[in-house]
Design an enzyme around this catalytic site. Sequence first.
Site, PDB file in Angstrom:
ATOM      1  N   SER A 257       1.060  -1.478   0.658  1.00  0.00           N
ATOM      2  CA  SER A 257      -0.357   0.452  -0.023  1.00  0.00           C
ATOM      3  C   SER A 257       0.907   1.360   0.053  1.00  0.00           C
ATOM      4  CB  SER A 257      -0.636  -0.074   1.361  1.00  0.00           C
ATOM      5  OG  SER A 257      -0.042  -0.052   2.619  1.00  0.00           O
TER       6      SER A 257
ATOM      7  N   HIS B 261       1.465   5.063   4.658  1.00  0.00           N
ATOM      8  CA  HIS B 261       0.376   5.267   3.190  1.00  0.00           C
ATOM      9  C   HIS B 261       0.687   7.111   2.848  1.00  0.00           C
ATOM     10  CE1 HIS B 261      -2.759   2.819   3.950  1.00  0.00           C
ATOM     11  NE2 HIS B 261      -1.691   2.146   3.661  1.00  0.00           N
TER      12      HIS B 261
END
Length: 313
Positions: A217, A263
Amino acid sequence: MTERSGQPGDATGGPVPTTPVCYRHPGRETYIRCTRCDRSICTECMRDASVGHQCPECVAEGRRSVRPARTAFGGGAAGRQGNVTKALIALNVVMMLLSVLSARSGTAVAGGGLGGLMGNGTPLTEWGAVLGLARLPDGQVGGVADGEWYRLVTAMFLHYGVLHLLLNMWALWVLGRTLEAVLGPLRFLALYLLAGLGGNVAAYVFTEPNRFTAGASTAVFGLFAAIFVIMRRLGRDTSAIVPILVINLIFTFTVPSISVAGHLGGLVAGALVALVLAYAPRSRRTLFQVAGATIVLVALIGLTLVRTAALLG
């Protein structure tokens, strides 16, 4: 043209006609000529062309003179096949299988937290996930600060549970093929790796040193930022990208155990690399792109060194 001559004359004193032979095989008679250089060629040497036939040398020269197709950002047209995206997905899947095998337990497939979104760790994730500095289950001290810098790379190919893997691979499949097609294979791979590295460095810098973090991610968020930048540069509509990005950011801040720093770090790194790739001046595009990507890499290394000094100080 190489020709085979007959006798100087016949009984009447007139010249004897010569029979053309292949310039590459003087022993073979032929009446075929290269449409480009007009030399005689035999059936073995002739190559089909748009009009007539050409000799091997003219075909090779033509290939050298044809400029290979490039994308709007200087990449190779081979990116339209999506081979790098497919290879990255395959690598992530293989690492997940190895992770399950290392655990010898079903909890590696579907652990805790949203049915396996953030499942249990395995010996492989303990080896390769981002870890600042902590005592491992076997009693040894490990982490990036202890010299295990490889974790900043391996962590982007490891996942906690199959659902965690599937969500990231779906996003990589959707975003990766589009970006690889417009950037080319090498530029897309550089974007992916630098975005993933940026997210992992951010996790190392801003996360507790004894906490494991892993997942693709970090790179995927970089791809989200990159596709927004690239589409804007191409003058295309980005209205469909923003809501998806916002949803993923909400997901990041609301779901427990997700690395917010990872992230956001991937998002920022991906945006920076995309800006370099998209807005490089045409005259020295490749040089500018390489220099810009190198600056991002050096900055990430610098942040890692600063964090390491703080943990060991």
